[in-house]
Design a protein around this motif. Structure first.
Motif, PDB file in Angstrom:
ATOM      1  N   ALA A 582     -23.038  22.131 -11.989  1.00 55.05           N
ATOM      2  CA  ALA A 582     -21.664  21.677 -12.166  1.00 55.05           C
ATOM      3  C   ALA A 582     -21.186  20.994 -10.889  1.00 55.05           C
ATOM      4  N   PRO A 583     -20.390  19.918 -11.035  1.00 55.06           N
ATOM      5  CA  PRO A 583     -19.888  19.236  -9.827  1.00 55.06           C
ATOM      6  C   PRO A 583     -18.871  20.105  -9.099  1.00 55.06           C
ATOM      7  N   HIS A 584     -19.059  20.224  -7.789  1.00 54.98           N
ATOM      8  CA  HIS A 584     -18.165  21.017  -6.955  1.00 54.98           C
ATOM      9  C   HIS A 584     -17.713  20.161  -5.777  1.00 54.98           C
ATOM     10  N   SER A 585     -16.452  20.290  -5.489  1.00 58.42           N
ATOM     11  CA  SER A 585     -15.934  19.615  -4.290  1.00 58.42           C
ATOM     12  C   SER A 585     -16.296  20.370  -3.031  1.00 58.42           C
ATOM     13  N   SER A 586     -16.634  21.653  -3.188  1.00 51.45           N
ATOM     14  CA  SER A 586     -17.019  22.487  -2.045  1.00 51.45           C
ATOM     15  C   SER A 586     -18.347  23.139  -2.358  1.00 51.45           C
ATOM     16  N   PRO A 587     -19.054  23.664  -1.342  1.00 53.50           N
ATOM     17  CA  PRO A 587     -20.341  24.314  -1.594  1.00 53.50           C
ATOM     18  C   PRO A 587     -20.192  25.505  -2.539  1.00 53.50           C
ATOM     19  N   VAL A 588     -21.315  25.844  -3.203  1.00 52.84           N
ATOM     20  CA  VAL A 588     -21.330  26.960  -4.141  1.00 52.84           C
ATOM     21  C   VAL A 588     -21.107  28.259  -3.387  1.00 52.84           C
ATOM     22  N   THR A 589     -20.249  29.111  -3.940  1.00 49.28           N
ATOM     23  CA  THR A 589     -19.993  30.416  -3.338  1.00 49.28           C
ATOM     24  C   THR A 589     -20.777  31.484  -4.083  1.00 49.28           C
ATOM     25  N   LEU A 639     -33.564  30.650  -9.832  1.00 46.86           N
ATOM     26  CA  LEU A 639     -32.222  30.070  -9.880  1.00 46.86           C
ATOM     27  C   LEU A 639     -31.241  30.837  -9.018  1.00 46.86           C
ATOM     28  N   PHE A 640     -31.307  32.166  -9.083  1.00 44.91           N
ATOM     29  CA  PHE A 640     -30.371  32.925  -8.259  1.00 44.91           C
ATOM     30  C   PHE A 640     -30.675  32.764  -6.781  1.00 44.91           C
ATOM     31  N   LEU A 641     -31.951  32.779  -6.398  1.00 45.32           N
ATOM     32  CA  LEU A 641     -32.292  32.599  -4.984  1.00 45.32           C
ATOM     33  C   LEU A 641     -31.863  31.223  -4.496  1.00 45.32           C
ATOM     34  N   THR A 642     -31.975  30.211  -5.359  1.00 47.75           N
ATOM     35  CA  THR A 642     -31.503  28.873  -4.982  1.00 47.75           C
ATOM     36  C   THR A 642     -30.012  28.884  -4.707  1.00 47.75           C
ATOM     37  N   GLY A 643     -29.265  29.454  -5.642  1.00 44.72           N
ATOM     38  CA  GLY A 643     -27.819  29.518  -5.430  1.00 44.72           C
ATOM     39  C   GLY A 643     -27.443  30.362  -4.237  1.00 44.72           C
ATOM     40  N   ALA A 644     -28.161  31.487  -4.024  1.00 46.35           N
ATOM     41  CA  ALA A 644     -27.843  32.359  -2.897  1.00 46.35           C
ATOM     42  C   ALA A 644     -28.102  31.653  -1.566  1.00 46.35           C
ATOM     43  N   LEU A 645     -29.213  30.903  -1.469  1.00 46.33           N
ATOM     44  CA  LEU A 645     -29.477  30.166  -0.230  1.00 46.33           C
ATOM     45  C   LEU A 645     -28.420  29.093   0.014  1.00 46.33           C
ATOM     46  N   LEU A 646     -28.026  28.389  -1.047  1.00 49.32           N
ATOM     47  CA  LEU A 646     -26.992  27.369  -0.887  1.00 49.32           C
ATOM     48  C   LEU A 646     -25.664  27.989  -0.466  1.00 49.32           C
ATOM     49  N   ALA A 647     -25.356  29.162  -1.031  1.00 47.60           N
ATOM     50  CA  ALA A 647     -24.097  29.814  -0.660  1.00 47.60           C
ATOM     51  C   ALA A 647     -24.158  30.415   0.725  1.00 47.60           C
ATOM     52  N   ALA A 648     -25.355  30.803   1.202  1.00 46.57           N
ATOM     53  CA  ALA A 648     -25.471  31.438   2.516  1.00 46.57           C
ATOM     54  C   ALA A 648     -25.439  30.446   3.670  1.00 46.57           C
ATOM     55  N   LEU A 649     -25.725  29.171   3.417  1.00 49.29           N
ATOM     56  CA  LEU A 649     -25.728  28.184   4.500  1.00 49.29           C
ATOM     57  C   LEU A 649     -24.307  27.944   4.996  1.00 49.29           C
ATOM     58  N   PRO A 650     -24.098  27.914   6.289  1.00 51.73           N
ATOM     59  CA  PRO A 650     -22.746  27.648   6.812  1.00 51.73           C
ATOM     60  C   PRO A 650     -22.336  26.202   6.537  1.00 51.73           C
ATOM     61  N   PRO A 651     -21.055  25.947   6.358  1.00 53.04           N
ATOM     62  CA  PRO A 651     -20.590  24.591   6.013  1.00 53.04           C
ATOM     63  C   PRO A 651     -20.947  23.513   7.018  1.00 53.04           C
ATOM     64  N   PRO A 652     -21.046  23.782   8.342  1.00 51.16           N
ATOM     65  CA  PRO A 652     -21.338  22.661   9.259  1.00 51.16           C
ATOM     66  C   PRO A 652     -22.705  22.022   9.047  1.00 51.16           C
ATOM     67  N   LEU A 653     -23.631  22.737   8.430  1.00 53.72           N
ATOM     68  CA  LEU A 653     -24.960  22.168   8.221  1.00 53.72           C
ATOM     69  C   LEU A 653     -24.886  20.995   7.260  1.00 53.72           C
ATOM     70  N   GLY A 654     -25.693  19.990   7.524  1.00 53.26           N
ATOM     71  CA  GLY A 654     -25.642  18.771   6.740  1.00 53.26           C
ATOM     72  C   GLY A 654     -26.335  18.898   5.393  1.00 53.26           C
ATOM     73  N   GLU A 655     -26.383  17.769   4.671  1.00 55.84           N
ATOM     74  CA  GLU A 655     -26.937  17.751   3.336  1.00 55.84           C
ATOM     75  C   GLU A 655     -28.431  18.044   3.330  1.00 55.84           C
ATOM     76  N   GLY A 656     -29.137  17.633   4.346  1.00 52.04           N
ATOM     77  CA  GLY A 656     -30.571  17.853   4.389  1.00 52.04           C
ATOM     78  C   GLY A 656     -30.946  19.320   4.341  1.00 52.04           C
ATOM     79  N   TRP A 657     -30.152  20.180   4.998  1.00 51.55           N
ATOM     80  CA  TRP A 657     -30.433  21.609   4.973  1.00 51.55           C
ATOM     81  C   TRP A 657     -30.232  22.186   3.565  1.00 51.55           C
TER      82      TRP A 657
END
Length: 885
Positions: A582-589, A639-657
């Motif tokens: 789903a499109p999100h304006s902010s990273p997945v929580t 799928l859950f591990l993917t979402g969990a890693l995306l949610a665990a990354l701090p916002p300052p990290l760029g798109e590549g991370w």
């Protein structure tokens, strides 16, 4: 226009004429061939009979001297006398016969072509022109109205022809029965149409006279059908009579006239049913009457027509209430005795009250109390009929059917006086009880009635949902309780049916109950659950339902239960993937990923897999539910591990991370499945060994799809600067290629993929390295991330040097390892680079970047020419040495 018409007629008529002539000639030729074959066989038999006995069977004392065969003498007609001594005479004769057929076919072809180009061509053309002229004359006469006649004359002509056809059919009733009956039925139907058209459309006949004539025709039709015992006659005439108002209707019409006409037809059918057990005619009258009545009610009914339509509805109901009783009385008993099920016309017995009560509800506009009294009255009527019919042994099955209908109508009176949800609950419980009773008594009718009541309960509850009041309590509300009772009734029916050996019926009841349980529970979750916890609750519902099914499957194994567990785990995947796509304006929580619902899926899913292991046999993955369940469990984990890693990354990290984090779970699970399978498949071992190739293929496909999707992303590695081959997205994609390469070398990979996988992986690595050049140029602010980036001189130079290095490396590697294919592909790449230099980089020779491209390419080619100037030779076996004398 005449010329065009003549041309079209010639194009169509000439091939048809040629085809007809060819068929005639072919038939003549076939007859001649058959005559020649018969004559040849007769001559052979006659010659064999004239042969002396001594010549056919020489004496054993005097051996016969061999003599030369006499040559066959030619005859005047071109044939030779058969050689009596040659054993291969028959094949030679067959070959001559085939040659004769081929010659005659060639002559026939030449004759057809000659007919088109030779002979009396003017006569042929004149015939075509005359045909075109007659067609044009008929068209002109039609357009000018020369063929138009007054309505009275037209109807009189049609009636005269119909009467003539009726008389002819009566005269031919003994000689040509089928033809005569069809002709009589069609003639009567045409006369009915003529009368209706003359009265209703043209106003030529008064309505009373038209009805009188219709009564006479219908009576005559009944008399003809009964006298000749002709079902076809009755069907054809009745069908034409029913269709007449539909064909000739103009406007709304008078409902009294329309339904009076249909009442006469139905009374005729009733009269026929009194003497003949014609089920087809009865069913035709029932369907035609109620379908036309329903269509009229939808399109043309008005409240002021109630006084007219209500008596006709009652009359139609009574007619088709009595007709099945007449059918059962006139129907002779079958081989199984007096209780033969064929004596019951189930379509009319059960269809009449259902359709009539539906039309009655439409006439009363949904007034519940009058409908309740109507249902109660019909229940009493069917109870009386059941009591009367059960007194006669031959009609006892029909009496039992009426008793079931009486119970159903009395039950139907309950919801009309109570709420829909309470009624649905009563129907569902009553249906389950009837199925249990029917199984105990081994009677099909109660089982069908019980299934119908459960379906009715579901329909009633679904139709009542838009009109229900808002509920305040969770679970303890009428809607949820009614749905739960329908689900429980379906599951209880499935249990009873399964123990009685009705596997297919049990499967249907189980699916019905399970669908109602999940549907009503999901509706309750959507109504009451907070938005941020809805996915948790849905996952928990699927996990808990799967756990209950697994425990039941452990005690009472069944294929349907095993596939339900696999389907439940597969159903969790969309819920886990929804926050990621789903499109999100902010990273997945983490809250969007339903963490505790996912935990239940993983923990209880592991238990389900262990239960499935007890019934798994290691079959192919498309036949074994355990394989699908194991694959769904792995995908849910990824799928859950993917979402969990995306949610665990701090916002300052760029798109590549973040993009690299999306690849890591699939990459890691595939690597574990290849290197340490017991860590992932512990719950399903040992059967899971048979499915490991399919599971690895599914993860590999997901990884390849993600890899391709991320190939077109720049992957900014902020807050770090971009370094060649060291940014996180490139490392994750490179690691993915390594894992896929490891899968390609694994024994579980098919041999065909092992052969073709190397080339695919090499092309993927080439694309990744080339794209990394573009990423570096973009991240170094040489241009926007778009195709316009290729117009930069530095990008073209970098691509030239990269491709040259890759080509030279492959050239050298192929020469040293004696890999001829690698050497040839590298040479092709170097040729492509040379073409790029000539076509693209040539325009940049005025600057250092263009010069660097040419120089670099030249140096690399010189180096290769020194190290590996020619392709490696293919290994050959040494030639054998010649011995010296």
């Amino acid at each position: 226009m005449p010329l065009l018409t003549l041309l079209l007629l010639a194009l169509v008529g000439l091939p048809i004429a040629v085809a007809i002539l060819a068929l005639v000639r072919t038939a003549r030729l076939q007859r001649r061939v058959e005559a020649l074959e018969a004559a040849l066989l007769r001559r052979t038999a006659r010659d064999a009979s004239l042969t002396p006995e001594s010549a056919r069977d020489p004496a054993p004392d005097t051996p016969a001297a061999p003599s030369a065969p006499e040559p066959a003498m030619p005859r005047r007609d071109g044939w030779r006398e058969p050689d009596r001594t040659a054993p291969a005479a028959a094949p030679r004769q067959a070959s001559r016969l085939g040659a004769l057929i081929t010659d005659r076919a060639a002559r026939l072809k030449a004759t057809a072509w000659g007919w088109l180009t030779e002979g009396n061509v003017p006569v042929k053309v004149g015939t075509l022109v005359l045909f075109a002229g007659l067609a044009a004359l008929i068209r002109h006469a039609t357009e000018e109205g020369w063929l138009t006649l007054p309505p009275a004359l037209r109807l009189a002509g049609i009636a005269f022809l119909a009467l003539g056809a009726l008389g002819l059919g009566w005269r031919q009733r003994q000689a040509r029965r089928v033809f005569a009956l069809s002709l009589q039925g069609g003639a009567v139907g045409i006369l009915l149409m003529v009368i209706f058209a003359a009265a209703q459309r043209f106003g030529l006949v008064p309505l009373p006279l038209a009805f009188a004539l219709s009564v006479i025709l219908v009576a005559g039709l009944c008399l003809l059908a009964v006298l000749q015992n002709a079902l076809a006659l009755a069907v054809l005439g009745t069908l034409a009579g029913f269709l007449a108002p539909l064909w000739l209707a103009s406007g709304r019409g008078d409902p009294a006239v329309l339904f009076g006409y249909y009442a006469l037809l139905n009374l005729a059918i009733f009269a026929i049913a009194w003497y003949r057990p014609w089920r087809l005619l009865n069913l035709l009258g029932f369907l035609a009457t109620f379908v036309i009545a329903t269509a009229w009610g939808v399109l043309a009914y008005r409240p002021q027509d109630y006084a007219i339509t209500q008596p006709f509805l009652a009359l139609f109901f009574l007619i088709y209430l009595v007709i099945p009783i007449l059918y059962a009385r006139r129907r002779p008993p079958g081989r199984t005795g007096l209780t033969d099920g064929r004596m019951i016309d189930g379509s009319l017995v059960f269809g009449t009250p259902l359709v009539a009560f539906g039309l009655q509800a439409a006439l009363l506009e949904g007034a519940r109390l009058p409908l309740a009294f109507c249902a109660l009255g019909l229940g009493l009527l069917y109870t009386l009929l059941a009591a009367l019919l059960r007194r006669r042994p031959s009609l006892r099955p029909l009496g039992e059917a009426h008793a079931v209908l009486a119970v159903g109508l009395a039950t139907l009176a309950v919801p009309l006086a109570l709420s829909a949800r309470v009624s649905a609950s009563v129907f569902a419980v009553e249906g389950a009880a009837l199925i249990w009773l029917g199984l105990r008594q081994r009677r099909l009718l109660p089982q069908l009635t019980g299934a119908g009541l459960q379906l009715l309960a579901g329909v009633v509850l679904i139709l009542s949902l838009p009109f229900q009041r808002p509920e305040t309590l969770a679970l303890a509300n009428p809607t949820f309780m009614a749905g739960a009772l329908i689900a429980a009734s379906g599951l209880a029916s499935a249990w009873c049916l399964r123990h009685r050996g009705r596997s297919r019926w049990a499967l249907g009841a189980y699916l019905w109950g399970l669908a109602w349980w999940l549907g009503i529970a999901l509706q309750e979750i959507g109504r009451l659950a907070p938005s941020h916890l809805a996915d948790d609750w849905r996952l928990a519902l699927l996990a808990l339902t799967g756990a209950l099914i697994a425990e039941f499957h452990r005690r009472h194994p069944a294929p349907a239960l095993a596939w339900s567990l696999a389907a439940g785990l597969l159903a969790t995947l969309p819920l886990l993937a929804a926050p990621l796509v789903a499109p999100h304006s902010s990273p997945v929580t983490l809250s969007q990923l339903a963490p505790w619902g996912w935990a239940l899926v993983v923990i209880l899913g592991d238990r389900q897999l262990r239960v499935l292991r007890l019934t798994a046999v290691g079959a192919p993955h498309h036949r074994e539910p355990g394989a699908w369940a194991q694959g769904a469990w792995l995908w849910a984990l990824a799928l859950f591990l993917t979402g969990a890693l995306l949610a665990a990354l701090p916002p300052p990290l760029g798109e590549g991370w973040r993009l690299a984090a999306a690849l890591l779970p699939w990459l890691g699970l595939l690597a574990l499945l290849l290197l340490r399978p017991p860590l992932l498949l512990a719950a399903m071992l040992p059967p899971a060994e048979a499915w490991r190739p399919a599971l690895a293929a599914s993860l590999a496909l997901a990884l390849a799809a993600l890899w391709l999707l991320l190939l077109g992303r720049p992957g900014r590695p902020a807050p770090l600067a971009w370094w060649p081959l060291l940014n996180p997205l490139f490392l994750a994609q490179g690691a993915s290629l390594l894992v896929l390469w490891r899968l390609q070398r694994d024994p579980i990979c098919p041999a065909r993929l092992q052969e073709r996988g190397v080339l695919a992986l090499a092309l993927a690595a080439f694309a990744l390295l080339s794209l990394e050049v573009l990423r570096g140029a973009h991240l170094l602010d040489l241009g926007p991330w778009s195709p316009s980036l290729l117009e930069h001189q530095a990008v073209q130079t970098a691509l030239t040097l990269l491709w040259s290095v890759l080509g030279v490396s492959g050239w050298i590697l192929g020469s040293r390892r004696r890999l001829r294919e690698v050497w040839l592909v590298s040479a092709l790449l170097m040729a492509v680079v040379l073409a790029k230099l000539v076509l693209v980089d040539r325009t940049h020779l005025g600057n250092l970047l263009g010069i660097a491209s040419f120089i670099g390419y030249g140096l690399l080619c010189i180096a290769v020419g020194y190290i590996a100037p020619a392709p490696p030779r293919q290994a050959r076996e040494p030639a054998p040495r010649e011995e010296t004398p």
